[in-house]
Every structure is written in structure tokens, then in C-alpha cells.
Design an enzyme around this catalytic site. Structure first.
Site, short mmCIF file in Angstrom:
data_model
loop_
_atom_site.label_atom_id
_atom_site.label_comp_id
_atom_site.label_asym_id
_atom_site.label_seq_id
_atom_site.Cartn_x
_atom_site.Cartn_y
_atom_site.Cartn_z
N LEU A 65 -20.97 3.14 1.71
CA LEU A 65 -21.26 1.93 1.57
C LEU A 65 -20.26 1.03 0.66
CD1 LEU A 65 -25.12 2.14 1.37
CD2 LEU A 65 -23.71 2.00 3.39
N PRO A 66 -20.27 -0.33 0.90
CA PRO A 66 -19.34 -1.37 -0.05
C PRO A 66 -19.70 -0.92 -1.42
CG PRO A 66 -20.42 -2.38 2.19
CD PRO A 66 -20.99 -1.08 1.85
N THR A 96 -17.34 4.13 -3.36
CA THR A 96 -16.52 3.83 -4.66
C THR A 96 -17.57 2.75 -5.38
OG1 THR A 96 -14.55 4.00 -3.88
CG2 THR A 96 -14.77 2.87 -6.04
N LYS A 171 -12.35 8.52 -9.87
CA LYS A 171 -11.65 7.66 -9.16
C LYS A 171 -10.89 6.36 -9.83
CE LYS A 171 -11.38 5.14 -5.21
NZ LYS A 171 -10.63 5.42 -4.32
N LYS A 246 -11.31 -4.79 -6.59
CA LYS A 246 -12.80 -4.33 -6.92
C LYS A 246 -12.68 -3.02 -7.62
CE LYS A 246 -16.06 -1.37 -4.72
NZ LYS A 246 -16.24 -0.56 -3.47
P1 NAD Z 1 -16.51 -1.20 5.36
O1 NAD Z 1 -16.78 -2.71 5.03
O2 NAD Z 1 -15.37 -1.06 6.53
O3 NAD Z 1 -17.78 -0.29 5.53
C1 NAD Z 1 -18.98 -0.32 5.00
C2 NAD Z 1 -20.07 -0.33 6.35
O4 NAD Z 1 -21.34 -0.05 5.34
C3 NAD Z 1 -20.22 -1.41 7.11
O5 NAD Z 1 -20.09 -0.85 8.49
C4 NAD Z 1 -21.70 -2.11 6.85
O6 NAD Z 1 -22.26 -2.41 7.91
C5 NAD Z 1 -22.32 -0.71 6.27
N1 NAD Z 1 -23.55 -1.05 5.51
C6 NAD Z 1 -23.85 -1.75 4.50
N2 NAD Z 1 -24.82 -1.83 3.91
C7 NAD Z 1 -25.70 -0.86 4.83
C8 NAD Z 1 -26.74 -0.43 4.86
N3 NAD Z 1 -27.68 -0.94 3.91
N4 NAD Z 1 -27.25 0.55 5.82
C9 NAD Z 1 -26.45 0.94 6.73
N5 NAD Z 1 -25.24 0.44 6.75
C10 NAD Z 1 -24.67 -0.35 5.66
O7 NAD Z 1 -15.96 -0.63 4.16
P2 NAD Z 1 -15.04 0.82 4.07
O8 NAD Z 1 -13.46 0.40 4.01
O9 NAD Z 1 -15.48 1.91 4.96
O10 NAD Z 1 -15.24 1.07 2.39
C11 NAD Z 1 -16.59 1.88 2.08
C12 NAD Z 1 -16.31 2.40 0.76
O11 NAD Z 1 -15.41 3.25 0.59
C13 NAD Z 1 -16.24 1.39 -0.30
O12 NAD Z 1 -17.04 1.57 -1.63
C14 NAD Z 1 -14.77 1.30 -0.92
O13 NAD Z 1 -14.34 1.03 -1.95
C15 NAD Z 1 -14.37 2.75 -0.63
N6 NAD Z 1 -12.99 3.27 -0.27
C16 NAD Z 1 -12.17 2.46 0.67
C17 NAD Z 1 -10.85 2.92 1.06
C18 NAD Z 1 -10.24 2.10 2.03
O14 NAD Z 1 -9.08 2.17 2.12
N7 NAD Z 1 -10.96 1.12 3.12
C19 NAD Z 1 -10.31 3.83 0.39
C20 NAD Z 1 -11.23 4.51 -0.29
C21 NAD Z 1 -12.69 4.04 -0.72
#
Ligand code: NAD
Length: 297
Positions: A65-66, A96, A171, A246
Site C-alpha cells: 500500500l502507499p 514502505t 530501507k 517520501k
Molecule cells: P501505487 O500507488 O501504484 O499502488 C498502491 C495501490 O494500493 C493502489 O492500487 C491503491 O488502489 C491500493 N490501495 C490503497 N489503499 C488500499 C486499501 N485500503 N485496500 C486495497 N487497496 C488499496 O503504489 P506502488 O508504486 O505500487 O507502491 C506501493 C508501495 O511500495 C509504496 O509504499 C511505495 O513507497 C513502495 N515502493 C515503490 C517502488 C516503486 O518504484 N514504485 C519501489 C519500492 C517501494
């Protein structure tokens, strides 16, 4: 093969869940976005009307999740999954988030006999798709061993960093160091350019000298030096400035809570926040290179 529930199917969670389906697990998925769910279901996952129904029979529950408020809300709120997950199940949160929220969720779930590890990842969307992520795990050795076979299906390097919250701290440390290296590499290259050096030649010199580091050697921020890196693609793809900002905020929260001195990290956070505010939030984090340019951007 395990009975897995996967909640949060965004840029990272979607391809991670698909890799679990490909590995042969029974995967029940849920996301607030129907489009995100449909994409993973097309690849062989199942879905239900709510996250609560997805976790009912799951041995492992993975969330991606975000931010911390979403993770705490998903598990510990009045309608939270804490009321639906079976005793003895293991929750793996790969989002994260700050270490204190990870510890709070771990303690809350433990009261109901539900196990927890924090397992944030490094490697970006490309790593999620290729199944080559690095996982940094915080939790007991027993739960690390239980999670490892499933994490192996989504990643290449699986580290046990320590107790609850330790994965998130690892991390934060890694991304803080990465940002400092990127800023330092960018200003050094721009200093050379401003003094008439060819950045390609300077990159080779520093790469073979004591300035060598990952951002210089495999992710050069100066356009046209390397192929297949975001700087040579108008800073598209890669790891967004907004996400780096972030993560640096989380690193600073961690520093404050342990009263640690992190002057380089604090400066990098400030620079990335400024760069994001200037309209670069959606670009790759190597675009900070332009901040030090003497030419008009
Ligand atoms: P994203 O915004 O693409 O995806 C998050 C998903 O969570 C969305 O599809 C949203 O609809 C869903 N969501 C939110 N609240 C919810 C709930 N209560 N129930 C069900 N679904 C819900 O984000 P992302 O890029 O996939 O990143 C996710 C995590 O991974 C973050 O914490 C980010 O910091 C971390 N991360 C991202 C990357 C990257 O390159 N994108 C790399 C490493 C870590």
C-alpha cells in the site's frame, strides 16, 4: 504451495501478485481499483467483494500500500482485517512505511495471535516484474523462514534485518544513502562540465577512481552517457522524485526518533522536496542532476 491473499495491486503489488500466481500459489487479490484487480485476475488470481473475504482462509497475507496510514487502517481499524484473519496466519507488509507504524501493527495483530513481518522492497517496478526484488525483513527468525519461500518467488535477495521495524529502518538507511550519492554524483559531474570537461570522460575517470559508486557506474544522471537509464530517456521511468522525497521523509522521522545526526540525508531531503515542488515529482530521481546545471533547464 500456499494460500495467499494479496492486498494492493498498484505499480508494485500487481506484478508481485502475478509472480505468485505464476509460481503456482492460490492467490486471492483485492484493491480499491477494479482495473487493478481485473489485470491480476486475468493472470489467474481470484478475487472477492472485500479484502476481508480474501483473507478469511489465507495462510499468508501480503500488503503493498502507499503509506503507513493505509497499512494501519487496513489491519487495525474498526473494520480492519484483524477481525477476519485466522489465528496463526502470517501478515507480510511490503509497503514502505515508518518503522513505528510497522511495530504498532505487529503488536496489534499479535494480540489476536496473528504473526507479522515488515518486508519493504528495493528494485522498483522493473524488479517487481522480473521477480528480482530485494526484501528487507523485520520480524522473528521463525517468521522470516516461513515467509522466505514465498518471498523467493518475488525477489532475488531476501535479507533478515532484525526484529519488527528493522526492515523499514534498513530501507530508510539505504534510500537515504542512495539519494546522497545521487546528489553528490550530479554536482561533481556538473562541476566538471562547467569547467570544460566531457562528462563521459569524467564519468570514466571517477568510475575507475575513488569516486566510484552505483549512481555513477550503472545509473549515470547525465543524459547520453549510458543507454537504457532514465537520464537518456528524458528522466522517464525508473524511481520517481516523489517517492524518493517520501522515503527521505521516513528516513528523517527515523533519525528524529533515535536522535541521530544525519546532515547529508537532511540536505538531500530538502533538495528532493524542492525539486518535486518545482514540478519534477513524476520524473526519475536522477533528474536532480538538472538542479546543478549552469544552463537554462
Ligand atoms: P501505487 O500507488 O501504484 O499502488 C498502491 C495501490 O494500493 C493502489 O492500487 C491503491 O488502489 C491500493 N490501495 C490503497 N489503499 C488500499 C486499501 N485500503 N485496500 C486495497 N487497496 C488499496 O503504489 P506502488 O508504486 O505500487 O507502491 C506501493 C508501495 O511500495 C509504496 O509504499 C511505495 O513507497 C513502495 N515502493 C515503490 C517502488 C516503486 O518504484 N514504485 C519501489 C519500492 C517501494
Amino acid at each position: 504451495m500456499a494460500n495467499v491473499a494479496f492486498i494492493g495491486l498498484g505499480n508494485m503489488g500487481g506484478p508481485m501478485a502475478i509472480n505468485l500466481v505464476k509460481a503456482g500459489h492460490q492467490v486471492a487479490v483485492f484493491d480499491l481499483s477494479e482495473t487493478a484487480v481485473a489485470h491480476v485476475v486475468e493472470q489467474g488470481a481470484t478475487t472477492h467483494a472485500s479484502a476481508a473475504e480474501c483473507v478469511k482462509d489465507a495462510e499468508l497475507i501480503i500488503s503493498m500500500l502507499p503509506a503507513g496510514k493505509h497499512v494501519e487502517g487496513l489491519y487495525l481499524s474498526e473494520q480492519g482485517l484483524i477481525h477476519h484473519i485466522g489465528q496463526g496466519a502470517l501478515v507480510i507488509d511490503s509497503s514502505t512505511i515508518d518503522a513505528n507504524t510497522a511495530r504498532k501493527v505487529a503488536a496489534g495483530l499479535a494480540e489476536k495471535g496473528i504473526d507479522f513481518i515488515d518486508a519493504p522492497v528495493s528494485g522498483g517496478v522493473g524488479g517487481a516484474q522480473a521477480g528480482t526484488l530485494s526484501f528487507m525483513v523485520g520480524g522473528s527468525a521463525e517468521h522470516f523462514e516461513k515467509a522466505k519461500p514465498v518471498l523467493d518467488n518475488m525477489g532475488k535477495n531476501i535479507f533478515h534485518a532484525g526484529d519488527h521495524g528493522a526492515g523499514q529502518v534498513a530501507k530508510a538507511c539505504n534510500n537515504m544513502l542512495l539519494s546522497v550519492l545521487m546528489v553528490g554524483t550530479s554536482e561533481a559531474l556538473q562541476l566538471g562540465i562547467a569547467n570544460g570537461l566531457d562528462p563521459k570522460v569524467l564519468s570514466e575517470i571517477m568510475s575507475q577512481s575513488s569516486g566510484s559508486n552505483w549512481t555513477l557506474d550503472v545509473y549515470n544522471p547525465c543524459p547520453g552517457i549510458m543507454e537504457n537509464v532514465p537520464s537518456s530517456n528524458d528522466y522517464q521511468g525508473g524511481f520517481m522524485v516523489d517517492l524518493m522525497a517520501k522515503d527521505l521523509g521516513l528516513a528523517m522521522d527515523t533519525a528524529v526518533s533515535s536522535q541521530s545526526s544525519t546532515p547529508m540525508g537532511a540536505l538531500a531531503r530538502s533538495l528532493y522536496a524542492m525539486h518535486a515542488t518545482a514540478g519534477n515529482g513524476g520524473k526519475d530521481f536522477s533528474s536532480i542532476f538538472n538542479l546543478f546545471s549552469k544552463q537554462e533547464n
